[in-house]
Design a protein around this motif. Structure first.
Motif, PDB file in Angstrom:
ATOM      1  N   GLU A  88      -6.907   7.524  13.079  1.00 34.97           N
ATOM      2  CA  GLU A  88      -5.415   8.505  11.469  1.00 34.97           C
ATOM      3  C   GLU A  88      -4.411   7.640  11.466  1.00 34.97           C
ATOM      4  O   GLU A  88      -3.339   7.091  12.692  1.00 34.97           O
ATOM      5  N   PRO A  89      -4.568   7.288  10.486  1.00 31.42           N
ATOM      6  CA  PRO A  89      -3.120   6.123  10.037  1.00 31.42           C
ATOM      7  C   PRO A  89      -1.780   6.844  10.256  1.00 31.42           C
ATOM      8  O   PRO A  89      -1.332   6.347  10.580  1.00 31.42           O
ATOM      9  N   VAL A 145      -2.742  -1.453   9.732  1.00 31.17           N
ATOM     10  CA  VAL A 145      -2.760   0.368   9.694  1.00 31.17           C
ATOM     11  C   VAL A 145      -2.919   1.391   8.232  1.00 31.17           C
ATOM     12  O   VAL A 145      -3.770   1.532   8.172  1.00 31.17           O
ATOM     13  N   PHE A 146      -2.197   0.488   7.561  1.00 33.70           N
ATOM     14  CA  PHE A 146      -2.626   0.723   6.061  1.00 33.70           C
ATOM     15  C   PHE A 146      -4.019   0.294   5.271  1.00 33.70           C
ATOM     16  O   PHE A 146      -3.985   1.194   4.793  1.00 33.70           O
ATOM     17  N   SER A 148      -6.365   0.702   6.377  1.00 34.56           N
ATOM     18  CA  SER A 148      -7.130   1.325   7.189  1.00 34.56           C
ATOM     19  C   SER A 148      -7.384   3.016   6.195  1.00 34.56           C
ATOM     20  O   SER A 148      -8.342   3.844   6.290  1.00 34.56           O
ATOM     21  N   ALA A 149      -5.791   2.793   6.037  1.00 30.15           N
ATOM     22  CA  ALA A 149      -5.834   4.188   5.207  1.00 30.15           C
ATOM     23  C   ALA A 149      -6.400   4.271   3.886  1.00 30.15           C
ATOM     24  O   ALA A 149      -5.887   5.363   2.535  1.00 30.15           O
TER      25      ALA A 149
END
Length: 201
Positions: A88-89, A145-146, A148-149
């Protein structure tokens, strides 16, 4: 037969003493005399390994960066994510922010070292050159991480923006002008606004 001296180990011992002083009192408290006292060696021994204070500071910074400061940070983030939905980002970004902002003795010491060296780097090109890859790596981590959003987010730009926000909050938290909870609330609002904006894009 005389015991062989491990010079690298001696240097590390000296700069680890410097880092302990910095993590407790900042770089202003660092002097050859104080470092020698903390390390339990003579000033001559310190000067034998480091001709100048600047040379000692650079070695200390390089040692700190290689020490696993990032490994320790990653471990604390993983601990904070225990039990959260995997991948979950938003949860990952919040955990990174929560650990980047000092909230306990270990985090405060790391933050104080980072802020002290960052301030010194403004007038010391060698320190700036040593710090630049570490900051770039932190931004890349946020960018991953971003990414992966989803494609609606400009990951490189948002990573830079969040890194700047966290650095802007870190010093007031360290100085006691802002609580960790209130600083994290600023981050939460930022992430919520970003989520809302991308949902309507």
């Amino acid at each position: 037969m005389p015991r062989k001296v491990d010079h690298d180990q001696r240097r590390r011992h000296i700069v680890e003493s410097l880092l302990r002083i910095t993590g407790a009192q900042g770089l202003e408290a660092v002097s050859l005399r104080e470092v020698a006292h903390e390390a339990g060696v003579s000033m001559g021994a310190v000067q034998h390994y480091f001709a100048t204070k600047d040379e000692m500071l650079l070695y200390a910074l390089q040692h700190w960066l290689s020490l696993s400061v990032h490994d320790r940070f990653a471990g604390r983030v993983r601990d904070r994510l225990a039990g959260a939905p995997a991948g979950e980002p938003a949860a990952m970004l919040r955990a990174i922010a929560a650990e980047y902002l000092p909230h306990d003795a270990a985090g405060r010491a790391d933050a104080l070292v980072a802020v002290a060296f960052l301030s010194r780097a403004a007038v010391a090109p060698a320190l700036a050159a040593a710090l630049a890859p570490a900051f770039a790596g932190f931004v890349r981590t946020l960018g991953t991480v971003f990414e992966s959003a989803g494609p609606a987010i400009d990951a490189p730009a948002e990573a830079q923006r969040l890194a700047a926000l966290l650095d802007g909050l870190r010093l007031p938290v360290l100085a006691g002008a802002l609580s960790h909870r209130d600083a994290l609330a600023v981050v939460d609002r930022h992430l919520a606004q970003l989520t809302t904006a991308t949902a309507h894009a």
